[in-house]
Design a protein around this motif. Structure first.
Motif, PDB file in Angstrom:
ATOM      1  N   THR A 123     -38.368 -20.089   4.981  1.00  0.00           N
ATOM      2  CA  THR A 123     -39.605 -19.317   5.002  1.00  0.00           C
ATOM      3  C   THR A 123     -39.377 -17.813   4.881  1.00  0.00           C
ATOM      4  OG1 THR A 123     -41.628 -18.833   6.260  1.00  0.00           O
ATOM      5  CG2 THR A 123     -39.642 -19.292   7.542  1.00  0.00           C
ATOM      6  N   ASP A 124     -40.213 -17.191   4.073  1.00  0.00           N
ATOM      7  CA  ASP A 124     -40.284 -15.736   4.025  1.00  0.00           C
ATOM      8  C   ASP A 124     -40.833 -15.250   5.360  1.00  0.00           C
ATOM      9  OD1 ASP A 124     -40.199 -13.166   3.077  1.00  0.00           O
ATOM     10  OD2 ASP A 124     -42.011 -13.333   1.862  1.00  0.00           O
ATOM     11  N   ILE A 125     -40.649 -13.974   5.676  1.00  0.00           N
ATOM     12  CA  ILE A 125     -41.172 -13.426   6.922  1.00  0.00           C
ATOM     13  C   ILE A 125     -42.530 -12.774   6.700  1.00  0.00           C
ATOM     14  CG2 ILE A 125     -40.834 -11.662   8.696  1.00  0.00           C
ATOM     15  CD1 ILE A 125     -37.892 -12.284   8.703  1.00  0.00           C
ATOM     16  N   ARG A 126     -42.619 -11.863   5.757  1.00  0.00           N
ATOM     17  CA  ARG A 126     -43.883 -11.158   5.543  1.00  0.00           C
ATOM     18  C   ARG A 126     -44.766 -11.933   4.567  1.00  0.00           C
ATOM     19  NH1 ARG A 126     -42.588  -4.636   5.293  1.00  0.00           N
ATOM     20  NH2 ARG A 126     -41.759  -4.461   7.404  1.00  0.00           N
ATOM     21  N   MET A 127     -45.834 -12.530   5.121  1.00  0.00           N
ATOM     22  CA  MET A 127     -46.787 -13.292   4.319  1.00  0.00           C
ATOM     23  C   MET A 127     -48.180 -13.108   4.890  1.00  0.00           C
ATOM     24  SD  MET A 127     -44.800 -16.943   3.776  1.00  0.00           S
ATOM     25  CE  MET A 127     -44.650 -17.214   5.558  1.00  0.00           C
ATOM     26  N   PRO A 128     -49.213 -13.238   4.057  1.00  0.00           N
ATOM     27  CA  PRO A 128     -50.583 -13.154   4.573  1.00  0.00           C
ATOM     28  C   PRO A 128     -50.946 -14.404   5.350  1.00  0.00           C
ATOM     29  CG  PRO A 128     -50.591 -13.737   2.246  1.00  0.00           C
ATOM     30  CD  PRO A 128     -49.160 -13.428   2.598  1.00  0.00           C
ATOM     31  N   ALA A 129     -52.032 -14.315   6.106  1.00  0.00           N
ATOM     32  CA  ALA A 129     -52.590 -15.430   6.889  1.00  0.00           C
ATOM     33  C   ALA A 129     -51.730 -15.759   8.105  1.00  0.00           C
ATOM     34  CB  ALA A 129     -52.819 -16.673   6.035  1.00  0.00           C
ATOM     35  N   MET A 130     -50.430 -16.015   7.902  1.00  0.00           N
ATOM     36  CA  MET A 130     -49.517 -16.263   9.015  1.00  0.00           C
ATOM     37  C   MET A 130     -48.100 -15.980   8.525  1.00  0.00           C
ATOM     38  SD  MET A 130     -48.648 -19.765  11.105  1.00  0.00           S
ATOM     39  CE  MET A 130     -50.315 -19.954  11.717  1.00  0.00           C
ATOM     40  N   ASP A 131     -47.378 -15.076   9.200  1.00  0.00           N
ATOM     41  CA  ASP A 131     -46.036 -14.730   8.762  1.00  0.00           C
ATOM     42  C   ASP A 131     -45.025 -15.794   9.193  1.00  0.00           C
ATOM     43  OD1 ASP A 131     -44.790 -14.037  11.394  1.00  0.00           O
ATOM     44  OD2 ASP A 131     -46.296 -12.455  11.383  1.00  0.00           O
TER      45      ASP A 131
ATOM     46  N   ILE B 187     -48.540  -9.384  16.343  1.00  0.00           N
ATOM     47  CA  ILE B 187     -48.931 -10.406  17.299  1.00  0.00           C
ATOM     48  C   ILE B 187     -49.420 -11.637  16.545  1.00  0.00           C
ATOM     49  CG2 ILE B 187     -49.502  -8.752  19.097  1.00  0.00           C
ATOM     50  CD1 ILE B 187     -52.445  -9.146  18.400  1.00  0.00           C
ATOM     51  N   ARG B 188     -49.381 -12.778  17.219  1.00  0.00           N
ATOM     52  CA  ARG B 188     -49.812 -14.025  16.594  1.00  0.00           C
ATOM     53  C   ARG B 188     -51.294 -13.999  16.226  1.00  0.00           C
ATOM     54  NH1 ARG B 188     -48.252 -18.438  20.895  1.00  0.00           N
ATOM     55  NH2 ARG B 188     -48.405 -16.634  22.276  1.00  0.00           N
ATOM     56  N   SER B 189     -51.613 -14.661  15.149  1.00  0.00           N
ATOM     57  CA  SER B 189     -53.014 -14.838  14.769  1.00  0.00           C
ATOM     58  C   SER B 189     -53.567 -16.146  15.307  1.00  0.00           C
ATOM     59  CB  SER B 189     -53.163 -14.808  13.251  1.00  0.00           C
ATOM     60  OG  SER B 189     -52.383 -15.830  12.647  1.00  0.00           O
ATOM     61  N   HIS B 190     -52.683 -17.076  15.683  1.00  0.00           N
ATOM     62  CA  HIS B 190     -53.102 -18.392  16.145  1.00  0.00           C
ATOM     63  C   HIS B 190     -52.293 -18.814  17.378  1.00  0.00           C
ATOM     64  CE1 HIS B 190     -54.383 -18.392  11.927  1.00  0.00           C
ATOM     65  NE2 HIS B 190     -55.224 -19.362  12.227  1.00  0.00           N
ATOM     66  N   PHE B 191     -52.930 -19.603  18.237  1.00  0.00           N
ATOM     67  CA  PHE B 191     -52.221 -20.383  19.229  1.00  0.00           C
ATOM     68  C   PHE B 191     -51.960 -21.755  18.616  1.00  0.00           C
ATOM     69  CE2 PHE B 191     -54.804 -17.663  22.230  1.00  0.00           C
ATOM     70  CZ  PHE B 191     -53.721 -16.912  22.674  1.00  0.00           C
ATOM     71  N   SER B 192     -50.922 -22.424  19.085  1.00  0.00           N
ATOM     72  CA  SER B 192     -50.645 -23.770  18.585  1.00  0.00           C
ATOM     73  C   SER B 192     -50.587 -24.750  19.745  1.00  0.00           C
ATOM     74  CB  SER B 192     -49.335 -23.800  17.799  1.00  0.00           C
ATOM     75  OG  SER B 192     -48.254 -23.366  18.590  1.00  0.00           O
ATOM     76  N   ILE B 193     -51.207 -25.894  19.524  1.00  0.00           N
ATOM     77  CA  ILE B 193     -51.236 -26.963  20.516  1.00  0.00           C
ATOM     78  C   ILE B 193     -50.716 -28.222  19.847  1.00  0.00           C
ATOM     79  CG2 ILE B 193     -52.708 -28.419  21.966  1.00  0.00           C
ATOM     80  CD1 ILE B 193     -53.977 -25.048  20.927  1.00  0.00           C
TER      81      ILE B 193
END
Length: 256
Positions: free
Chosen positions: A62-70, A143-149
């Motif tokens: 995976t790339d690091i810098r990406m839109p939506a979720m890095d 910072i994260r854009s999402h929490f994960s469950i």
């Protein structure tokens, strides 16, 4: 030189199609020594998690810098899976290199990726575990854009912006949105530290979303009938109590 290694299933994640294609071609070039099978390709962390719902993989490039979720946030979510894949970061930026190389469980490839270096990283990924969440949190460019469950073996993403409050209950933290509750396997202290601008502590066991506050009021509860302050939030019926200790800070933060 051939090898008896079993092929690793690989997911390639990069927001640039040429970069995804190059990694795919490089994996073909090193197939004799590091056999792999392309399970899918994605343009963001969100797309990657959707692919993984359909098919688990052994390795994520995976790339690091990406839109939506890095890529770093993606790696944190992957770490919550019952059988989390190995992760190799690929990026054009070397600012994460020192931290990445400190991880015994992940490698870091600087673009343009070379075949020999990719083969070395995959060999390392075969024998090492995914990186610890705490180190990934320190590496995160944002910072994260999402929490994960993790529910029924799959990752459920919850946008941080939709969470109205976070309440510690026994071993878990309950994240409440307008629709439902979710259980996070994280600590309230860590969440407060990670999202200081978004969430405000009102009690030792509760953080509220600042944007959701619609008012405060005095309430009387308990056998002694003692009055205390409560916070009211848009989207939920609960009135959340403010502790005496936190009230001065809450009053200042909310301007009441």
């Amino acid at each position: 030189m051939s090898t008896d290694f079993a092929p690793l299933s690989v997911l390639i994640v990069d927001d640039e199609a040429p970069a995804r294609d190059r990694l795919r071609d490089l994996l073909g070039d090193i197939a004799d020594t590091q056999p792999t099978r392309i399970a899918g390709m994605a343009a963001s962390g969100v797309e990657a998690l959707a692919v993984l719902e359909r098919e688990p993989v052994d390795l994520v490039l995976t790339d690091i810098r990406m839109p939506a979720m890095d890529g770093i946030e993606l790696a944190r979510h992957l770490g919550r899976l019952p059988q989390s894949p190995a992760v190799i970061f690929t990026t054009a930026y070397d600012e994460y290199a020192v931290r990445a190389f400190e991880l015994a469980a992940v490698d870091y490839l600087l673009k343009p990726v070379r075949a020999a270096r990719l083969a070395e990283a995959i060999a390392k990924a075969r024998r090492l575990r995914p990186p610890a969440d705490e180190i990934l949190r320190q590496m995160a460019p944002a910072i994260r854009s999402h929490f994960s469950i993790c529910e029924r073996g799959r990752i459920l993403l919850v946008p941080v912006a939709e969470v109205l409050y976070l309440k510690a209950e026994q071993k878990y933290v309950v994240a409440r949105s307008a629709e439902r509750e979710y259980l996070l396997d994280e600590s309230l202290v860590q969440l407060e530290d990670e999202f200081p601008e978004r969430f405000l502590r009102i009690h030792r066991n509760c953080l509220i979303a600042r944007h959701a506050v619609k008012g405060v009021a005095r309430a009387t509860t308990g056998e002694d009938g003692e009055a205390h302050w409560v916070v009211m939030l848009d989207g939920v019926p609960e009135q959340l109590p403010v502790s005496r200790r936190q009230w001065p800070a809450v009053k200042e933060a909310l301007g009441v």
